[in-house]
Design a protein around this motif. Structure first.
Motif, PDB file in Angstrom:
ATOM      1  N   LEU A 181     -61.440 -76.524  81.851  1.00 13.47           N
ATOM      2  CA  LEU A 181     -62.092 -76.989  83.075  1.00 13.47           C
ATOM      3  C   LEU A 181     -62.139 -78.507  83.095  1.00 13.47           C
ATOM      4  N   PHE A 182     -62.506 -79.124  81.968  1.00 10.36           N
ATOM      5  CA  PHE A 182     -62.524 -80.587  81.921  1.00 10.36           C
ATOM      6  C   PHE A 182     -61.141 -81.155  82.226  1.00 10.36           C
ATOM      7  N   SER A 183     -60.099 -80.557  81.677  1.00 14.31           N
ATOM      8  CA  SER A 183     -58.744 -81.050  81.919  1.00 14.31           C
ATOM      9  C   SER A 183     -58.388 -80.961  83.398  1.00 14.31           C
ATOM     10  N   GLU A 184     -58.832 -79.908  84.074  1.00 16.02           N
ATOM     11  CA  GLU A 184     -58.603 -79.784  85.521  1.00 16.02           C
ATOM     12  C   GLU A 184     -59.328 -80.894  86.273  1.00 16.02           C
ATOM     13  N   TRP A 185     -60.577 -81.126  85.898  1.00 13.60           N
ATOM     14  CA  TRP A 185     -61.341 -82.181  86.564  1.00 13.60           C
ATOM     15  C   TRP A 185     -60.736 -83.547  86.284  1.00 13.60           C
ATOM     16  N   MET A 186     -60.222 -83.767  85.077  1.00 14.36           N
ATOM     17  CA  MET A 186     -59.596 -85.050  84.762  1.00 14.36           C
ATOM     18  C   MET A 186     -58.337 -85.256  85.598  1.00 14.36           C
ATOM     19  N   ARG A 187     -57.546 -84.223  85.771  1.00 17.16           N
ATOM     20  CA  ARG A 187     -56.346 -84.353  86.602  1.00 17.16           C
ATOM     21  C   ARG A 187     -56.730 -84.695  88.039  1.00 17.16           C
ATOM     22  N   ALA A 188     -57.797 -84.090  88.540  1.00 14.65           N
ATOM     23  CA  ALA A 188     -58.257 -84.414  89.886  1.00 14.65           C
ATOM     24  C   ALA A 188     -58.726 -85.864  89.956  1.00 14.65           C
ATOM     25  N   ALA A 189     -59.409 -86.329  88.907  1.00  8.14           N
ATOM     26  CA  ALA A 189     -59.874 -87.724  88.876  1.00  8.14           C
ATOM     27  C   ALA A 189     -58.696 -88.682  88.828  1.00  8.14           C
ATOM     28  N   GLU A 190     -57.664 -88.338  88.071  1.00  5.54           N
ATOM     29  CA  GLU A 190     -56.482 -89.210  87.989  1.00  5.54           C
ATOM     30  C   GLU A 190     -55.805 -89.344  89.340  1.00  5.54           C
ATOM     31  N   ALA A 191     -55.951 -88.331  90.184  1.00  7.88           N
ATOM     32  CA  ALA A 191     -55.341 -88.369  91.508  1.00  7.88           C
ATOM     33  C   ALA A 191     -56.205 -89.084  92.539  1.00  7.88           C
ATOM     34  N   SER A 192     -57.486 -89.324  92.216  1.00  6.31           N
ATOM     35  CA  SER A 192     -58.392 -89.878  93.226  1.00  6.31           C
ATOM     36  C   SER A 192     -59.048 -91.193  92.845  1.00  6.31           C
ATOM     37  N   GLU A 193     -59.283 -91.422  91.553  1.00  7.29           N
ATOM     38  CA  GLU A 193     -59.993 -92.625  91.135  1.00  7.29           C
ATOM     39  C   GLU A 193     -59.043 -93.819  91.096  1.00  7.29           C
ATOM     40  N   PRO A 194     -59.414 -94.954  91.704  1.00  9.63           N
ATOM     41  CA  PRO A 194     -58.503 -96.104  91.750  1.00  9.63           C
ATOM     42  C   PRO A 194     -58.346 -96.821  90.423  1.00  9.63           C
ATOM     43  N   ASN A 195     -59.350 -96.756  89.559  1.00 13.97           N
ATOM     44  CA  ASN A 195     -59.295 -97.480  88.288  1.00 13.97           C
ATOM     45  C   ASN A 195     -59.870 -96.629  87.150  1.00 13.97           C
ATOM     46  N   ASP A 196     -59.130 -96.539  86.075  1.00 16.46           N
ATOM     47  CA  ASP A 196     -59.600 -95.935  84.820  1.00 16.46           C
ATOM     48  C   ASP A 196     -60.354 -94.623  85.008  1.00 16.46           C
ATOM     49  N   PRO A 197     -59.688 -93.572  85.487  1.00 17.25           N
ATOM     50  CA  PRO A 197     -60.371 -92.280  85.592  1.00 17.25           C
ATOM     51  C   PRO A 197     -60.825 -91.744  84.249  1.00 17.25           C
ATOM     52  N   ASN A 198     -60.260 -92.275  83.153  1.00 16.31           N
ATOM     53  CA  ASN A 198     -60.635 -91.837  81.809  1.00 16.31           C
ATOM     54  C   ASN A 198     -61.771 -92.663  81.216  1.00 16.31           C
ATOM     55  N   ALA A 199     -62.408 -93.517  82.027  1.00 11.67           N
ATOM     56  CA  ALA A 199     -63.545 -94.302  81.538  1.00 11.67           C
ATOM     57  C   ALA A 199     -64.743 -93.384  81.320  1.00 11.67           C
ATOM     58  N   MET A 200     -65.451 -93.625  80.218  1.00 14.28           N
ATOM     59  CA  MET A 200     -66.625 -92.801  79.907  1.00 14.28           C
ATOM     60  C   MET A 200     -67.671 -93.668  79.220  1.00 14.28           C
ATOM     61  N   CYS A 201     -68.922 -93.331  79.442  1.00 13.06           N
ATOM     62  CA  CYS A 201     -70.004 -94.013  78.756  1.00 13.06           C
ATOM     63  C   CYS A 201     -70.209 -93.325  77.417  1.00 13.06           C
ATOM     64  N   LEU A 202     -70.161 -94.107  76.349  1.00  9.23           N
ATOM     65  CA  LEU A 202     -70.395 -93.603  74.999  1.00  9.23           C
ATOM     66  C   LEU A 202     -71.760 -94.080  74.533  1.00  9.23           C
ATOM     67  N   ALA A 203     -72.651 -93.143  74.213  1.00 10.04           N
ATOM     68  CA  ALA A 203     -73.991 -93.469  73.722  1.00 10.04           C
ATOM     69  C   ALA A 203     -74.088 -93.113  72.248  1.00 10.04           C
ATOM     70  N   THR A 204     -74.589 -94.060  71.462  1.00  2.59           N
ATOM     71  CA  THR A 204     -74.769 -93.867  70.028  1.00  2.59           C
ATOM     72  C   THR A 204     -76.188 -94.260  69.657  1.00  2.59           C
ATOM     73  N   VAL A 205     -76.578 -93.924  68.439  1.00  2.68           N
ATOM     74  CA  VAL A 205     -77.898 -94.289  67.923  1.00  2.68           C
ATOM     75  C   VAL A 205     -77.713 -94.878  66.530  1.00  2.68           C
ATOM     76  N   GLY A 206     -78.295 -96.060  66.317  1.00  4.01           N
ATOM     77  CA  GLY A 206     -78.163 -96.713  65.026  1.00  4.01           C
ATOM     78  C   GLY A 206     -79.155 -96.195  64.001  1.00  4.01           C
ATOM     79  N   ALA A 207     -79.064 -96.751  62.794  1.00  6.27           N
ATOM     80  CA  ALA A 207     -79.952 -96.346  61.708  1.00  6.27           C
ATOM     81  C   ALA A 207     -81.409 -96.631  62.038  1.00  6.27           C
ATOM     82  N   ASP A 208     -81.656 -97.598  62.953  1.00  6.79           N
ATOM     83  CA  ASP A 208     -83.021 -97.940  63.333  1.00  6.79           C
ATOM     84  C   ASP A 208     -83.571 -97.035  64.430  1.00  6.79           C
TER      85      ASP A 208
END
Length: 200
Positions: free
Chosen positions: A16-43
């Motif tokens: 399903l994600f791959s289908e949605w990504m293909r749709a995004a590649e056809a519609s998004e003008p810039n970087d359809p593969n952009a994603m927010c990455l959230a991490t947590v440090g030792a603190d």
């Protein structure tokens, strides 16, 4: 995905994600593969930034960066992370949570070799996340890398490579009128997935 297909009936979240990504590649003008990455440090403090998804398969979601930068250090301290994709033109969002591991050296080498030469040199020039006095300092380090590797061949530095997020959950969100959105989350269950609809 066919507009008449009810995504909430899907049983394979990676497909399903791959289908949605293909749709995004056809519609998004810039970087359809952009994603927010959230991490947590030792603190225990969270941090987030935009990175680019480079591949996805049953094994997980792959991205690349410095292992010694802030995100790399945080993932070493706490190898759990979250991704969020937002495709505004499609009014869709996907959230992914799971644990992160380093890609194999062979996987990192293969992607690194596909990058433009200046990008490969940049991996040597950048001390990612460390203080930088000015732009001239970065440009000087890039010239040093160019002199060190004058030919097309630029080996991958050990401090740079791939990360793979192995998902425990993948949630799909589709906008609907009056904020009565469709939400479906897939939770890993052994070798398969359990699907659950959520209130908007």
């Amino acid at each position: 995905m066919d507009a008449n297909t009810d995504f909430t009936l899907s049983t394979d979240p990676v497909a399903l994600f791959s289908e949605w990504m293909r749709a995004a590649e056809a519609s998004e003008p810039n970087d359809p593969n952009a994603m927010c990455l959230a991490t947590v440090g030792a603190d225990g403090r969270p941090s987030a930034r935009i990175v680019l998804l480079k591949s996805v398969d049953a094994g997980g979601f792959m991205f690349h960066s410095h292992y010694t930068g802030r995100k790399g250090r945080e993932l070493d301290a706490n190898p759990c992370a979250a991704l969020c994709f937002h495709w505004k033109s499609l009014r869709r969002q996907v959230r992914v949570e799971g644990r992160v591991e380093h890609a194999t050296p062979a996987e990192s080498d293969a992607y690194y070799a596909s990058r433009a030469r200046i990008s490969r040199l940049g991996a040597w020039a950048s001390r990612q996340s460390e203080p930088l006095s000015d732009r001239a300092e970065l440009e000087a380090r890039l010239r040093e890398a160019e002199q060190r590797f004058p030919d097309e061949e630029v080996p991958r530095p050990e401090h740079w490579g791939g990360f793979r997020l192995i998902p425990d959950s993948i949630e799909f969100w589709q906008d609907a009128p009056y904020r009565l959105h469709d939400r479906v989350v897939f939770i890993r269950d052994g070798e398969g997935w359990e699907r659950q609809r959520l209130y908007p």
